[in-house]
Scaffold this active site. Structure first.
Site, PDB file in Angstrom:
ATOM      1  N   TYR A 170       0.958  -1.191  -0.045  1.00 48.13           N
ATOM      2  CA  TYR A 170      -0.042   0.104   0.013  1.00 48.13           C
ATOM      3  C   TYR A 170       0.968   1.259  -0.057  1.00 48.13           C
ATOM      4  O   TYR A 170       0.881   2.295  -0.799  1.00 48.13           O
ATOM      5  CB  TYR A 170      -1.110   0.078   1.237  1.00 48.13           C
ATOM      6  CG  TYR A 170      -1.604   1.293   1.312  1.00 48.13           C
ATOM      7  CD1 TYR A 170      -2.614   1.627   0.738  1.00 48.13           C
ATOM      8  CD2 TYR A 170      -1.194   2.314   2.466  1.00 48.13           C
ATOM      9  CE1 TYR A 170      -3.361   2.859   0.751  1.00 48.13           C
ATOM     10  CE2 TYR A 170      -1.680   3.382   2.774  1.00 48.13           C
ATOM     11  CZ  TYR A 170      -3.074   3.700   2.015  1.00 48.13           C
ATOM     12  OH  TYR A 170      -3.626   4.786   2.084  1.00 48.13           O
TER      13      TYR A 170
HETATM   14  P1  NAD Z   1     -12.289   4.598   1.497  1.00 48.69           P
HETATM   15  O1  NAD Z   1     -12.235   3.333   1.045  1.00 48.69           O
HETATM   16  O2  NAD Z   1     -13.625   4.947   2.320  1.00 48.69           O
HETATM   17  O3  NAD Z   1     -12.774   5.639   0.199  1.00 48.69           O
HETATM   18  C1  NAD Z   1     -12.276   5.274  -1.168  1.00 48.69           C
HETATM   19  C2  NAD Z   1     -13.333   5.127  -2.143  1.00 48.69           C
HETATM   20  O4  NAD Z   1     -12.659   4.893  -3.484  1.00 48.69           O
HETATM   21  C3  NAD Z   1     -14.410   3.867  -1.873  1.00 48.69           C
HETATM   22  O5  NAD Z   1     -15.386   4.477  -1.512  1.00 48.69           O
HETATM   23  C4  NAD Z   1     -13.989   2.867  -3.130  1.00 48.69           C
HETATM   24  O6  NAD Z   1     -15.353   2.252  -3.438  1.00 48.69           O
HETATM   25  C5  NAD Z   1     -13.531   4.020  -4.263  1.00 48.69           C
HETATM   26  N1  NAD Z   1     -12.729   3.406  -4.990  1.00 48.69           N
HETATM   27  C6  NAD Z   1     -11.653   2.618  -4.916  1.00 48.69           C
HETATM   28  N2  NAD Z   1     -11.022   2.271  -6.020  1.00 48.69           N
HETATM   29  C7  NAD Z   1     -11.627   2.792  -6.970  1.00 48.69           C
HETATM   30  C8  NAD Z   1     -11.353   2.690  -8.414  1.00 48.69           C
HETATM   31  N3  NAD Z   1     -10.558   2.153  -9.019  1.00 48.69           N
HETATM   32  N4  NAD Z   1     -12.356   3.511  -9.138  1.00 48.69           N
HETATM   33  C9  NAD Z   1     -13.575   4.256  -8.319  1.00 48.69           C
HETATM   34  N5  NAD Z   1     -13.519   4.328  -7.316  1.00 48.69           N
HETATM   35  C10 NAD Z   1     -12.631   3.537  -6.584  1.00 48.69           C
HETATM   36  O7  NAD Z   1     -11.234   5.299   2.083  1.00 48.69           O
HETATM   37  P2  NAD Z   1     -10.878   6.607   2.815  1.00 48.69           P
HETATM   38  O8  NAD Z   1     -10.683   6.520   4.024  1.00 48.69           O
HETATM   39  O9  NAD Z   1     -12.039   7.609   2.521  1.00 48.69           O
HETATM   40  O10 NAD Z   1      -9.516   7.313   1.832  1.00 48.69           O
HETATM   41  C11 NAD Z   1      -9.580   8.185   0.956  1.00 48.69           C
HETATM   42  C12 NAD Z   1      -8.250   8.109   0.506  1.00 48.69           C
HETATM   43  O11 NAD Z   1      -7.332   8.606   1.343  1.00 48.69           O
HETATM   44  C13 NAD Z   1      -7.654   7.192  -0.294  1.00 48.69           C
HETATM   45  O12 NAD Z   1      -6.818   7.328  -1.243  1.00 48.69           O
HETATM   46  C14 NAD Z   1      -6.703   6.483   0.957  1.00 48.69           C
HETATM   47  O13 NAD Z   1      -5.515   5.851   0.319  1.00 48.69           O
HETATM   48  C15 NAD Z   1      -6.395   7.983   1.422  1.00 48.69           C
HETATM   49  N6  NAD Z   1      -5.905   7.867   2.901  1.00 48.69           N
HETATM   50  C16 NAD Z   1      -6.854   7.406   3.983  1.00 48.69           C
HETATM   51  C17 NAD Z   1      -6.307   7.334   5.118  1.00 48.69           C
HETATM   52  C18 NAD Z   1      -7.378   7.198   6.318  1.00 48.69           C
HETATM   53  O14 NAD Z   1      -6.802   6.877   7.505  1.00 48.69           O
HETATM   54  N7  NAD Z   1      -8.656   6.999   6.203  1.00 48.69           N
HETATM   55  C19 NAD Z   1      -5.203   7.664   5.487  1.00 48.69           C
HETATM   56  C20 NAD Z   1      -4.291   7.860   4.583  1.00 48.69           C
HETATM   57  C21 NAD Z   1      -4.500   8.103   3.320  1.00 48.69           C
HETATM   58  C1  UGA Z   2      -4.457   3.997   8.206  1.00 45.06           C
HETATM   59  C2  UGA Z   2      -5.480   3.462   6.904  1.00 45.06           C
HETATM   60  O1  UGA Z   2      -6.064   2.283   7.033  1.00 45.06           O
HETATM   61  C3  UGA Z   2      -4.587   3.485   5.467  1.00 45.06           C
HETATM   62  O2  UGA Z   2      -5.548   3.579   4.649  1.00 45.06           O
HETATM   63  C4  UGA Z   2      -4.047   4.807   5.735  1.00 45.06           C
HETATM   64  O3  UGA Z   2      -2.867   5.144   4.496  1.00 45.06           O
HETATM   65  C5  UGA Z   2      -2.991   4.864   6.819  1.00 45.06           C
HETATM   66  O4  UGA Z   2      -3.993   5.122   8.160  1.00 45.06           O
HETATM   67  C6  UGA Z   2      -2.276   6.163   6.920  1.00 45.06           C
HETATM   68  O5  UGA Z   2      -2.235   6.927   7.883  1.00 45.06           O
HETATM   69  O6  UGA Z   2      -1.501   6.674   5.868  1.00 45.06           O
HETATM   70  P1  UGA Z   2      -3.499   2.485   9.878  1.00 45.06           P
HETATM   71  O7  UGA Z   2      -2.716   3.559  10.741  1.00 45.06           O
HETATM   72  O8  UGA Z   2      -2.779   1.151   9.831  1.00 45.06           O
HETATM   73  O9  UGA Z   2      -3.762   2.728   8.485  1.00 45.06           O
HETATM   74  O10 UGA Z   2      -4.955   2.315  10.488  1.00 45.06           O
HETATM   75  P2  UGA Z   2      -5.489   1.067  11.291  1.00 45.06           P
HETATM   76  O11 UGA Z   2      -5.726  -0.200  10.519  1.00 45.06           O
HETATM   77  O12 UGA Z   2      -6.779   1.695  12.024  1.00 45.06           O
HETATM   78  O13 UGA Z   2      -4.544   0.758  12.593  1.00 45.06           O
HETATM   79  C7  UGA Z   2      -4.353   1.663  13.722  1.00 45.06           C
HETATM   80  C8  UGA Z   2      -3.486   1.247  14.830  1.00 45.06           C
HETATM   81  O14 UGA Z   2      -3.989   0.079  15.211  1.00 45.06           O
HETATM   82  C9  UGA Z   2      -2.247   0.815  13.923  1.00 45.06           C
HETATM   83  O15 UGA Z   2      -1.145   1.240  14.917  1.00 45.06           O
HETATM   84  C10 UGA Z   2      -2.091  -0.682  14.034  1.00 45.06           C
HETATM   85  O16 UGA Z   2      -1.033  -1.376  14.078  1.00 45.06           O
HETATM   86  C11 UGA Z   2      -3.077  -1.073  15.060  1.00 45.06           C
HETATM   87  N1  UGA Z   2      -3.795  -2.470  15.234  1.00 45.06           N
HETATM   88  C12 UGA Z   2      -4.385  -2.633  14.106  1.00 45.06           C
HETATM   89  C13 UGA Z   2      -3.633  -3.082  16.372  1.00 45.06           C
HETATM   90  O17 UGA Z   2      -3.169  -2.888  17.335  1.00 45.06           O
HETATM   91  N2  UGA Z   2      -4.569  -4.137  16.034  1.00 45.06           N
HETATM   92  C14 UGA Z   2      -5.335  -4.543  15.137  1.00 45.06           C
HETATM   93  O18 UGA Z   2      -5.926  -5.602  15.109  1.00 45.06           O
HETATM   94  C15 UGA Z   2      -5.147  -3.840  14.065  1.00 45.06           C
END
Ligand code: NAD
Ligand code: UGA
Length: 367
Positions: A170
């Protein structure tokens, strides 16, 4: 196509307050919140989403229903559908693209690596190929991730820190997105702004994320795993509340300069920017769990286990000075207040009977 009729016959995607924004991933967590915020302040918004089943698509449909109540339409389609994207730009003269569609999640990359390549690399390139050919080109703000810092040991993370040690596929695809953006900016003069979000949480959040499934498992009396590093230190995240992230996205859109276009017409260097959007305050996962236990008034069955080699990094911590300087980004929600809002939404959305139900009668659907 159905969407074309809808779009042509509604005022939705037209420019109201200056912007007409294509929001990709609009049925997703961050995309749905940003779409509502843009619409509320008067911008035109059109969504695109493929409604894939990485997590329960009913939640994506529920967000879509909420958006449609605010006259925001989501076209159902894939980033990799070039003719569809071209058609969207033919029908609507988008000034901006907020590109949030991606395959998210760190650990799932071990199960389905190709989905990351398809959406985060091929899909992103497809969008840029279409956008570069549009005249005038839209300014693009896209989602990168804190995961690009990988096994970085600088603390906190600044945009200039090294990003050459991704810990998951990722992270590697998000890092690739930043490199790809650089080339499209350099060759075609596209204006591109990357936002490195840090573990975003809140109402309407993602069921695959720890805070969400911990809440579910705690309420159902199921055990949860709390990761510790190989050297038995707490794993920590710079958890960032959704409303803060939305403000950051709008700030990035507001300060995005127009593209310069390609070839001989190029007037000057187009913008290429990357910003951290975090909370500047990392919290150990164990603390996240104790806050949830308090809010849910239920003890969790905790298993503290050594972090498996699953793509997770030991900690994240954002320095947001640059985003503050350029568009006033300042996170204001601490984890306890943000989780309170999430839990309120959760019990209401899932109709959970508890002492919380009474408190949530006046729940604001858009909060
Ligand atoms: P999310 O999965 O809820 O939203 C992504 C949406 O994109 C989904 O509704 C999915 O159906 C759609 N999608 C995926 N692939 C697609 C494709 N090929 N064509 C059209 N639609 C598609 O995730 P989110 O948490 O809202 O994340 C939004 C963005 O932010 C993503 O790029 C994710 O990688 C990034 N991001 C999220 C987090 C987080 O903590 N939520 C952290 C860092 C980065
Ligand atoms: C999240 C999002 O899922 C990613 O899409 C995003 O890109 C990323 O943030 C980001 O900041 O870039 P992550 O931080 O791994 O990734 O979020 P969670 O999956 O919610 O995990 C949160 C924390 O809980 C992490 O430290 C993970 O190690 C921990 N964790 C997760 C546990 O301790 N137990 C579990 O069962 C799962």
């Amino acid at each position: 196509a159905a969407w074309e009729k809808q779009v042509r016959h509604s005022s939705t995607p037209r420019r109201v307050n200056g912007f007409s924004v294509l929001v990709t991933g609009a049925a997703g967590f961050i995309g749905s919140h940003c779409s509502l915020a843009l619409k509320k302040r008067g911008d035109g918004v059109l969504g695109l989403d493929n409604f894939n089943d990485y997590y329960d698509p009913t939640l994506k449909r529920a967000r879509q229903n909420l958006l449609s109540k605010h006259q925001i339409f989501i076209v159902e389609g894939d980033l990799n559908d070039g003719p569809l994207l071209t058609k969207l730009f033919d029908v609507v003269p988008f000034t901006h693209v907020l590109h949030l569609a991606a395959q998210a999640g760190v650990r799932y990359a071990m199960q389905n690596p190709q989905s990351y390549v398809k959406s985060n690399i091929a899909g992103f390139v497809n969008l840029l190929e279409v956008a570069k050919a549009v005249n005038p080109q839209p300014a693009i703000v896209w989602a990168s991730s804190s995961s690009v810092y990988g096994l970085n040991t600088e603390n906190p993370f600044s945009e200039r820190d090294r990003t050459d040690r991704p810990a998951s596929l990722y992270a590697a695809t998000k890092k690739a997105g930043e490199e790809i953006a650089h080339t499209y900016n350099h060759i075609y003069g596209l204006s591109l702004t990357g936002l490195r979000f840090f573990t975003v949480y809140g109402p309407w959040g993602r069921p695959d994320m720890a805070y969400f499934f911990f809440t579910k498992d705690i309420l159902q009396g199921k055990p949860i795993d709390i990761y510790r590093t190989q050297d038995q230190k707490a794993v920590a995240r710079d958890f960032t509340y959704i409303d803060d992230v939305v403000k950051g996205c709008l700030g990035a859109l507001d300060t995005a300069e127009k593209s310069t276009g390609s070839g001989g017409k190029k007037k000057g260097p187009a913008q290429l920017r990357v910003y951290n959007l975090g909370n500047t305050s990392p919290v150990p996962v164990g603390r996240l769990v104790s806050i949830l236990e308090g809010l849910l008034n239920t003890k969790a069955k905790k298993h503290v286990i050594t972090l498996p080699r699953n793509g997770d990094v030991p900690y994240t911590h954002a320095n947001v000075t640059l985003a503050y300087k350029d568009f006033g980004y300042k996170p204001t929600t601490d984890l306890a207040s943000g989780l309170r809002k999430f839990v309120k939404w959760y019990v209401n959305y899932f109709g959970i009977e508890s002492k919380h139900s009474k408190e949530t009668q006046h729940f604001d659907e858009s909060s």
